[in-house]
Design an enzyme around this catalytic site. Structure first.
Site, PDB file in Angstrom:
ATOM      1  N   THR A  93       1.408  10.240   3.791  1.00 14.68           N
ATOM      2  CA  THR A  93       0.679  11.329   3.133  1.00 14.68           C
ATOM      3  C   THR A  93      -0.639  11.616   3.843  1.00 14.68           C
ATOM      4  OG1 THR A  93       0.175   9.610   1.523  1.00 14.68           O
ATOM      5  CG2 THR A  93       1.595  11.372   0.771  1.00 14.68           C
ATOM      6  N   SER A 152      -2.613   0.723  -4.286  1.00  9.49           N
ATOM      7  CA  SER A 152      -3.077   1.896  -3.528  1.00  9.49           C
ATOM      8  C   SER A 152      -4.401   2.427  -4.042  1.00  9.49           C
ATOM      9  CB  SER A 152      -2.006   2.992  -3.648  1.00  9.49           C
ATOM     10  OG  SER A 152      -2.514   4.239  -3.237  1.00  9.49           O
ATOM     11  N   ALA A 153      -5.174   3.028  -3.149  1.00  5.81           N
ATOM     12  CA  ALA A 153      -6.445   3.655  -3.547  1.00  5.81           C
ATOM     13  C   ALA A 153      -6.216   5.042  -4.147  1.00  5.81           C
ATOM     14  CB  ALA A 153      -7.353   3.781  -2.324  1.00  5.81           C
ATOM     15  N   SER A 154      -4.991   5.544  -4.038  1.00  4.03           N
ATOM     16  CA  SER A 154      -4.735   6.928  -4.466  1.00  4.03           C
ATOM     17  C   SER A 154      -4.566   7.068  -5.974  1.00  4.03           C
ATOM     18  CB  SER A 154      -3.469   7.440  -3.780  1.00  4.03           C
ATOM     19  OG  SER A 154      -3.161   8.725  -4.286  1.00  4.03           O
ATOM     20  N   ARG A 198     -11.082   8.877  -2.668  1.00  8.44           N
ATOM     21  CA  ARG A 198     -11.348  10.323  -2.525  1.00  8.44           C
ATOM     22  C   ARG A 198     -12.857  10.589  -2.510  1.00  8.44           C
ATOM     23  NH1 ARG A 198      -8.941  13.530  -7.309  1.00  8.44           N
ATOM     24  NH2 ARG A 198      -7.207  12.132  -6.795  1.00  8.44           N
ATOM     25  N   LYS A 250      -8.555   6.821   5.929  1.00  8.22           N
ATOM     26  CA  LYS A 250      -7.348   6.115   5.475  1.00  8.22           C
ATOM     27  C   LYS A 250      -7.705   4.918   4.613  1.00  8.22           C
ATOM     28  CE  LYS A 250      -4.191   7.623   9.047  1.00  8.22           C
ATOM     29  NZ  LYS A 250      -3.379   7.277  10.213  1.00  8.22           N
ATOM     30  N   GLY A 251      -7.079   4.831   3.453  1.00 12.43           N
ATOM     31  CA  GLY A 251      -7.305   3.709   2.542  1.00 12.43           C
ATOM     32  C   GLY A 251      -8.610   3.808   1.767  1.00 12.43           C
ATOM     33  N   GLU A 305      -0.092  -3.373   4.598  1.00 11.36           N
ATOM     34  CA  GLU A 305      -1.204  -2.422   4.678  1.00 11.36           C
ATOM     35  C   GLU A 305      -1.283  -1.733   6.040  1.00 11.36           C
ATOM     36  OE1 GLU A 305      -3.893  -0.792   3.909  1.00 11.36           O
ATOM     37  OE2 GLU A 305      -4.112  -1.260   1.794  1.00 11.36           O
ATOM     38  N   ASP A 306      -1.725  -0.485   6.039  1.00  4.99           N
ATOM     39  CA  ASP A 306      -1.908   0.228   7.313  1.00  4.99           C
ATOM     40  C   ASP A 306      -3.385   0.404   7.666  1.00  4.99           C
ATOM     41  OD1 ASP A 306      -2.305   2.175   5.215  1.00  4.99           O
ATOM     42  OD2 ASP A 306      -2.357   3.662   6.819  1.00  4.99           O
ATOM     43  N   ASP A 361       0.884  -1.164   0.000  1.00  3.38           N
ATOM     44  CA  ASP A 361       0.000   0.000   0.000  1.00  3.38           C
ATOM     45  C   ASP A 361       0.934   1.230   0.000  1.00  3.38           C
ATOM     46  OD1 ASP A 361      -2.420   1.541   0.562  1.00  3.38           O
ATOM     47  OD2 ASP A 361      -1.612   1.756   2.575  1.00  3.38           O
ATOM     48  N   LEU A 362       0.404   2.396  -0.318  1.00  2.00           N
ATOM     49  CA  LEU A 362       1.281   3.579  -0.362  1.00  2.00           C
ATOM     50  C   LEU A 362       1.181   4.420   0.923  1.00  2.00           C
ATOM     51  CD1 LEU A 362       3.197   5.415  -2.036  1.00  2.00           C
ATOM     52  CD2 LEU A 362       1.161   6.592  -2.875  1.00  2.00           C
ATOM     53  N   ASP A 363       0.010   5.057   1.081  1.00  2.00           N
ATOM     54  CA  ASP A 363      -0.143   5.979   2.196  1.00  2.00           C
ATOM     55  C   ASP A 363      -0.186   5.223   3.528  1.00  2.00           C
ATOM     56  OD1 ASP A 363      -0.780   8.115   3.829  1.00  2.00           O
ATOM     57  OD2 ASP A 363      -2.919   7.935   3.448  1.00  2.00           O
ATOM     58  N   LYS A 384     -11.236  -0.908  -1.437  1.00  2.00           N
ATOM     59  CA  LYS A 384     -10.956  -1.818  -0.322  1.00  2.00           C
ATOM     60  C   LYS A 384     -12.098  -1.626   0.689  1.00  2.00           C
ATOM     61  CE  LYS A 384      -6.062  -0.560  -0.837  1.00  2.00           C
ATOM     62  NZ  LYS A 384      -4.960   0.225  -0.265  1.00  2.00           N
ATOM     63  N   ASN A 426      -3.061   9.586  -7.043  1.00  4.91           N
ATOM     64  CA  ASN A 426      -1.812  10.354  -7.123  1.00  4.91           C
ATOM     65  C   ASN A 426      -0.587   9.490  -6.822  1.00  4.91           C
ATOM     66  OD1 ASN A 426      -2.996  13.060  -7.558  1.00  4.91           O
ATOM     67  ND2 ASN A 426      -3.897  12.704  -5.547  1.00  4.91           N
TER      68      ASN A 426
HETATM   69  P1  B16 Z   1      -6.248  10.397  -3.743  1.00  2.00           P
HETATM   70  P2  B16 Z   1      -3.589   4.288   0.142  1.00  2.00           P
HETATM   71  C1  B16 Z   1      -5.345   6.308   0.051  1.00  2.00           C
HETATM   72  O1  B16 Z   1      -4.049   5.812  -0.174  1.00  2.00           O
HETATM   73  C2  B16 Z   1      -5.371   7.179   1.297  1.00  2.00           C
HETATM   74  O2  B16 Z   1      -5.070   6.394   2.437  1.00  2.00           O
HETATM   75  C3  B16 Z   1      -6.739   7.801   1.463  1.00  2.00           C
HETATM   76  O3  B16 Z   1      -6.763   8.623   2.602  1.00  2.00           O
HETATM   77  C4  B16 Z   1      -7.060   8.613   0.199  1.00  2.00           C
HETATM   78  O4  B16 Z   1      -8.361   9.194   0.299  1.00  2.00           O
HETATM   79  C5  B16 Z   1      -6.993   7.687  -1.005  1.00  2.00           C
HETATM   80  O5  B16 Z   1      -5.689   7.119  -1.088  1.00  2.00           O
HETATM   81  C6  B16 Z   1      -7.281   8.433  -2.305  1.00  2.00           C
HETATM   82  O6  B16 Z   1      -6.246   9.331  -2.556  1.00  2.00           O
HETATM   83  O7  B16 Z   1      -7.159  11.498  -3.339  1.00  2.00           O
HETATM   84  O8  B16 Z   1      -4.790  10.803  -3.852  1.00  2.00           O
HETATM   85  O9  B16 Z   1      -6.720   9.679  -4.982  1.00  2.00           O
HETATM   86  O10 B16 Z   1      -3.533   4.163   1.616  1.00  2.00           O
HETATM   87  O11 B16 Z   1      -4.605   3.343  -0.508  1.00  2.00           O
HETATM   88  O12 B16 Z   1      -2.241   4.222  -0.510  1.00  2.00           O
HETATM   89 MG    MG Z   2      -2.807   3.137   3.401  1.00  2.00          MG
END
Ligand code: B16
Ligand code: MG
Length: 223
Positions: free
Chosen positions: A17, A114-116, A49, A45-46, A169-170, A9-11, A145, A118
């Site tokens: 972040t 990752s869910a991000s 958006r 978290k996770g 994963e966190d 996972d990233l964040d 997730k 970015n």
């Molecule tokens: P973005 P992960 C997740 O990252 C974050 O934990 C979560 O807080 C955030 O809303 C989500 O990414 C979406 O991020 O706005 O950059 O698309 O923990 O899955 O790496």
């Molecule tokens: Mg995470």
């Protein structure tokens, strides 16, 4: 070819972040007159958006048009991008590079899950992109997730069976996703909160090479 893959996972696992997500959500919450604390941010978290904004609006009992919803989503993201624009290697969480380097040396395939949306720019900023053989981020998944989609796509991209993969994963939802995918789950963070993980560590400083080697052998021999 290796029969085992490591998915990260990233964040909260590779970089922190969450603090920048918090600041950006807090700015929007203030603008909308919603009380939003660090504790509330834990639920974000996770989580995608879009789902985060739904949760924020539920907290403030606010219902909006689709257009306004999308405008706020964009506003939050632009704010977040400003916060992360100055990120560099110093923001990599302790001993992450050591473990990634060890796995790379051993030729173990690695993926990001990752869910991000970015994720790639963040990995570029902290110079970790070259470690990954596959990236699965919020732009590629349709189900958040705890749905295992993100990790199943990651395994597929690595050309591996889910049972030969491990996930770091966190977030609770992320551990659940890894468990549903039939992967070995490793919780990073508060081990009491992440109690449904197969293994739990405060951070990567608690993980040694013996543990990694044992994991590789365990995964390799699974049928
Ligand atoms: P973005 P992960 C997740 O990252 C974050 O934990 C979560 O807080 C955030 O809303 C989500 O990414 C979406 O991020 O706005 O950059 O698309 O923990 O899955 O790496
Ligand atoms: Mg995470």
């Amino acid at each position: 070819m290796s029969r085992t893959g490591f998915i990260f996972d990233l964040d909260g696992v590779i970089v922190d972040t969450a603090k920048y997500h918090y600041l950006a959500w807090k700015n929007l919450a203030d603008e909308l007159g919603i009380d939003f604390t660090q504790e509330d941010n834990e639920q974000f978290k996770g989580v995608s958006r879009r789902r985060c904004l739904e949760l924020l609006l539920e907290m403030g009992n606010i219902s909006v048009s689709k257009e306004q919803f999308d405008n706020w989503l964009e506003e939050k993201n632009e704010d977040y991008l400003k916060y992360i624009s100055g990120m560099d290697e110093s923001e990599i969480l302790p001993d992450v590079t050591k473990i990634l380097g060890y796995l790379k040396e051993k030729g173990i395939p690695m993926a990001l899950g990752s869910a991000s949306k970015n994720a790639i720019p963040i990995l570029e900023k902290v110079s970790l992109l070259p470690y990954f053989d596959a990236i699965v981020d919020g732009n590629q998944v349709t189900k958040a997730k705890p749905d295992p989609e993100v990790f199943l796509i990651a395994a597929e991209k690595l050309g591996l069976e889910p049972l030969h993969c491990v996930v770091f994963e966190d977030a609770l939802a992320g551990i659940e996703a890894a468990n549903i995918a039939g992967m070995v789950s490793i919780g990073i963070g508060d081990v009491n909160i992440l109690s449904n993980a197969d293994h739990g560590f405060k951070d990567f400083t608690e993980i040694d090479f013996n543990f990694i080697n044992d994991l590789i052998i365990l995964l390799k021999n699974k049928n």
